[in-house]
Write a protein that holds these residues in place. Structure first.
Motif, mmCIF file in Angstrom:
data_model
loop_
_atom_site.group_PDB
_atom_site.id
_atom_site.type_symbol
_atom_site.label_atom_id
_atom_site.label_comp_id
_atom_site.label_asym_id
_atom_site.label_seq_id
_atom_site.Cartn_x
_atom_site.Cartn_y
_atom_site.Cartn_z
ATOM 1 N N TRP A 58 0.847 -1.192 0.000
ATOM 2 C CA TRP A 58 0.000 0.000 0.000
ATOM 3 C C TRP A 58 0.888 1.250 0.000
ATOM 4 C CZ3 TRP A 58 0.824 -3.399 4.003
ATOM 5 C CH2 TRP A 58 1.634 -2.908 5.021
ATOM 6 N N GLN B 34 12.607 -2.858 -2.552
ATOM 7 C CA GLN B 34 11.365 -2.692 -1.790
ATOM 8 C C GLN B 34 11.575 -2.993 -0.305
ATOM 9 O OE1 GLN B 34 7.625 -1.947 -2.751
ATOM 10 N NE2 GLN B 34 8.503 -1.328 -0.803
ATOM 11 N N SER C 188 13.305 7.560 5.565
ATOM 12 C CA SER C 188 11.997 6.931 5.772
ATOM 13 C C SER C 188 10.863 7.894 5.403
ATOM 14 C CB SER C 188 11.854 6.425 7.205
ATOM 15 O OG SER C 188 13.019 5.718 7.585
ATOM 16 N N HIS D 189 2.731 5.112 -0.016
ATOM 17 C CA HIS D 189 3.851 5.878 -0.557
ATOM 18 C C HIS D 189 5.165 5.122 -0.576
ATOM 19 C CE1 HIS D 189 4.154 6.519 3.778
ATOM 20 N NE2 HIS D 189 5.316 7.090 3.636
ATOM 21 N N LEU D 190 5.263 4.010 0.131
ATOM 22 C CA LEU D 190 6.530 3.276 0.143
ATOM 23 C C LEU D 190 6.575 2.149 -0.886
ATOM 24 C CD1 LEU D 190 7.386 3.152 3.963
ATOM 25 C CD2 LEU D 190 7.995 4.862 2.266
ATOM 26 N N CYS E 122 11.774 1.904 11.280
ATOM 27 C CA CYS E 122 11.127 2.798 10.323
ATOM 28 C C CYS E 122 12.126 3.075 9.204
ATOM 29 C CB CYS E 122 10.733 4.077 11.059
ATOM 30 S SG CYS E 122 9.793 5.240 10.054
ATOM 31 N N LEU E 123 11.926 2.441 8.043
ATOM 32 C CA LEU E 123 12.901 2.438 6.948
ATOM 33 C C LEU E 123 12.265 3.033 5.693
ATOM 34 C CD1 LEU E 123 13.991 -1.197 7.861
ATOM 35 C CD2 LEU E 123 15.297 0.878 8.346
ATOM 36 N N PHE F 248 13.944 -3.724 3.224
ATOM 37 C CA PHE F 248 15.169 -3.283 3.893
ATOM 38 C C PHE F 248 15.489 -4.166 5.097
ATOM 39 C CE2 PHE F 248 13.735 0.147 1.343
ATOM 40 C CZ PHE F 248 14.913 0.642 0.803
ATOM 41 N N SER G 160 2.879 7.454 7.753
ATOM 42 C CA SER G 160 4.341 7.498 7.880
ATOM 43 C C SER G 160 4.914 6.276 8.583
ATOM 44 C CB SER G 160 4.746 8.744 8.668
ATOM 45 O OG SER G 160 4.416 9.898 7.938
ATOM 46 N N PHE G 161 4.093 5.639 9.436
ATOM 47 C CA PHE G 161 4.626 4.557 10.267
ATOM 48 C C PHE G 161 3.986 3.212 9.939
ATOM 49 C CE2 PHE G 161 4.579 8.572 12.723
ATOM 50 C CZ PHE G 161 5.937 8.821 12.684
ATOM 51 N N TRP G 162 3.279 3.129 8.818
ATOM 52 C CA TRP G 162 2.539 1.908 8.526
ATOM 53 C C TRP G 162 3.434 0.762 8.074
ATOM 54 C CZ3 TRP G 162 -2.902 3.062 6.042
ATOM 55 C CH2 TRP G 162 -3.597 3.931 6.886
ATOM 56 N N CYS G 163 4.687 1.073 7.745
ATOM 57 C CA CYS G 163 5.620 0.003 7.374
ATOM 58 C C CYS G 163 6.654 -0.271 8.459
ATOM 59 C CB CYS G 163 6.323 0.339 6.058
ATOM 60 S SG CYS G 163 5.268 0.048 4.606
ATOM 61 N N THR G 164 6.504 0.318 9.643
ATOM 62 C CA THR G 164 7.518 0.069 10.675
ATOM 63 C C THR G 164 7.537 -1.411 11.037
ATOM 64 O OG1 THR G 164 5.996 0.718 12.444
ATOM 65 C CG2 THR G 164 7.475 2.409 11.618
ATOM 66 N N LEU H 239 -1.915 -3.166 6.218
ATOM 67 C CA LEU H 239 -1.634 -2.824 7.607
ATOM 68 C C LEU H 239 -1.791 -1.313 7.820
ATOM 69 C CD1 LEU H 239 1.458 -5.107 8.291
ATOM 70 C CD2 LEU H 239 -0.967 -5.621 8.615
ATOM 71 N N GLY I 19 11.157 1.429 3.324
ATOM 72 C CA GLY I 19 10.184 0.435 2.893
ATOM 73 C C GLY I 19 10.077 -0.562 4.029
ATOM 74 N N PRO I 20 9.277 -1.584 3.852
ATOM 75 C CA PRO I 20 9.124 -2.572 4.921
ATOM 76 C C PRO I 20 10.361 -3.449 5.070
ATOM 77 C CG PRO I 20 7.916 -3.242 2.960
ATOM 78 C CD PRO I 20 8.445 -1.866 2.681
#
Lengths: 404, 404
Positions: free
Chosen positions: A20, A34, A58, A22-23, B84-85, A36, B284-288, B111, B87-88
């Protein structure tokens, strides 16, 4: 097969579109990873072990550097006591007092988890206080990812945006015309810290425009809302419009507030305190103590270092270096935005084809830049890291020069 | 002066009303603390060092017990690499696969951070897929704290709720009538796992009602949305309506998913995958990575322990004990809700005056109960802790008996 490729294949089966928001690396030039594996300071490593000097931080949260020892020690110490409890820990009071002491317009604050939580709360509090409905929003500005403000209209109804009136950022006349349209129903004016619409040159706020926004809000008894989610604590610890001498009534913060720990904040002037009490805004994790401890450490460290000045200086060094290298390669570029949140674009580059080629080559040489979105510096970027990144940029310019 | 009192006085100056949202202790009986110092297992300590056996579990997130060693070790190990990178981390794929494998209706997941993020995304995805607008919502149900669903109307416009149609939970006829009102514009039906409106007895879902909701969605080609934010992973790891044999198209999770780490999820059926790709939902934190690592550990541990069965058994022990003690004191009570998420009310107790007296006395004796909101058990509640809490409850019943 690279691990990143294998992970993307697995992700595409269980996550719509692979990721989903912006990342999603599908929006980036070829070769960008994609997934890390780890990060440290201003460096990060992808799942395949490639190392990069990081100029996205980030997408904003990392302001002191990844895994900053002072912040992580504060987080660990709080986690050893407790995080998610039946109420806040005492550190809430410490953080709230620190925010109110640091941000001149702030008499109170609310905390949340997402930037979107904070912008949405600002709009709701403005409506609750004024008992009016209209909100002025700049065309193309990003204020979050829910129906009232999302850049996508999938699943959005007309009513979700019924009371928004558009204006053009940095155009006082268009803002005043929009305020005229709202008339006696004007609840608030929401403005970004600077104009950072995706894919176009960044624009700093024109001080005359900022004063016009303040005057229009005052004339109508409406709220001036500063969306400082992206820029907050990176340009000025007191709020990003301190630089133009205009103070908002309500401001939204998130991203850099806790150096990567999930936290957002609304700060407000006295007049809006009662409305903020009446609006019901909450979430299961909005009182967790670890991100608050991380935020106290982050803000304290940013003040100790004079983080904004340091990031500005390193951003200026990067920008000067990019100008020098581009000239050497005979390439015309345009730098825009605040030095700590820069964008570099090539002249005559619709679709950012040259920008993508530059970024792809610089990535192979070890620097993680972005061709369309503003980048971010952190306090972990020193002269040596900027100079190393400029060597990677040199490879990027060489690749663009070869494209002819 | 107690530290809690001093902290409240300071908080009241910098936070509207002293605290936002559901954790504001002003809504609790006298003597309840606002600030907490630490927690461990099913025990927590307030800022003044008073120890309680906890029956709120942070209003749901704590499902294995506070500071659970397996979860915290997974979180620490991920934090040592990065959180927090840009990307995931690879753990995203592990978690997404685990959710899809655990929840029968799920073919994919997204998520997020808040339960409200998840319910809002479900509604938006339902509208995007069906290209319709109407959403059926049970009267009095809580689905989050933003304008479309907030229990407060301060700052809410009429348009925010323009396409909601109310029905009564567990009343199939009222749901079918609401679907009739929506007609060809029905996008979705959102239902809580069970009826848990504040201050009234809890109601488990009537299987006939659940089947009627499924049938109404199917007949219209609309989405059945299960709001499992509060109950998810506590009643049934496959989703709370597995117990009634009805599967949703979309489900919202948060609270217990990562034992107190900030995370939310949407799970969906295949038909809604494309719409979930088109809706722009991000933060901003949805991929932490740390909360994802905590979630994998939490779900794995819940499965290993058969957490739902364990919490149900301890909830039944608590309920039987409360019945026995109330009878001994000659008091009429009513237990309601799932045993793992129970509510105890006194008969003929409008305003919960007796419930408040019970809770205040039990609190002084060391048990943290709630008079109006469903409570929560965790896997850290064993027989010894339930029995100790029942001793505190005995003091609570004695206080109520003295009121005459």
């Amino acid at each position: 097969m690279p691990l990143d490729t294998a992970l993307r294949a697995r992700a595409s089966r269980v996550i719509p579109g692979g990721l989903w928001g912006h990342l999603n690396a599908a929006r980036l030039p070829e070769g960008y990873p994609q997934f890390f594996a780890r990060a440290e300071g201003c460096r990060l490593w992808d799942a395949d072990g490639r190392e990069f000097i990081d100029f996205m931080c980030s997408w904003g949260p990392i302001v002191l550097g990844h895994r900053h020892p002072v912040v992580e020690e504060a987080a660990r110490a709080q986690a050893a006591r407790g995080d998610c409890l039946n109420g806040p820990a005492p550190v809430l009071v410490e953080l709230a007092e620190l925010l109110v002491a640091t941000i001149p317009h702030a008499e109170w604050c609310l905390l949340a988890k997402n930037g979107t939580d904070a912008t949405t709360s600002c709009v709701t509090v403005a409506r609750a206080e004024t008992r009016r409905r209209k909100i002025l929003v700049a065309r193309g500005a990003y204020h979050g990812a829910v129906p009232w403000c999302s850049p996508s209209i999938a699943g959005v109804t007309e009513e979700d945006r019924a009371h928004l009136i558009p204006f053009d950022y940095n155009d006082a006349a268009s803002l005043e015309a929009a305020a005229g349209c709202a008339g006696a129903d004007l609840a608030g004016i929401i403005v970004s810290a600077f104009r950072h619409d995706m894919g176009v040159a960044l624009e700093l706020p024109d001080p005359a425009f900022a004063r016009a926004a303040r005057a229009a809000a005052d004339a109508a008894g409406a709220a001036l809302i500063l969306d400082d989610v992206r820029a907050g604590f990176r340009l000025d610890l007191g709020g990003s419009w301190e630089t133009v001498g205009v103070r908002p009534d309500l401001a939204a913060y998130s991203k850099a507030i806790a150096n990567g720990h999930a936290l957002a904040a609304v700060t407000g002037a006295e007049r809006f305190r009662d409305a903020a009490t009446r609006v019901f805004t909450t979430g299961s994790f909005w009182c967790t103590a670890v991100p608050m401890a991380a935020a106290v450490a982050t803000l304290t460290e940013l003040r100790r270092l004079d983080g904004p000045a340091r990031m500005r200086a390193m951003g200026e060094r990067l920008r000067a270096g990019l100008d020098r290298l581009a000239a050497r390669h005979g390439l015309a570029i345009r730098n825009s935005g605040p030095p700590a949140m820069p964008l570099m674009q090539f002249a005559d580059d619709p679709g950012a084809r040259l920008g993508e080629a530059f970024c792809a080559a610089a990535l192979r040489a070890g620097a993680y830049f972005h061709p369309r979105h503003n980048m971010f510096l952190s306090c972990a970027h020193g002269e040596a890291e900027i100079d190393a990144a400029l060597e990677a940029a040199d490879a990027g310019f060489a690749a663009v020069a070869r494209l002819g």
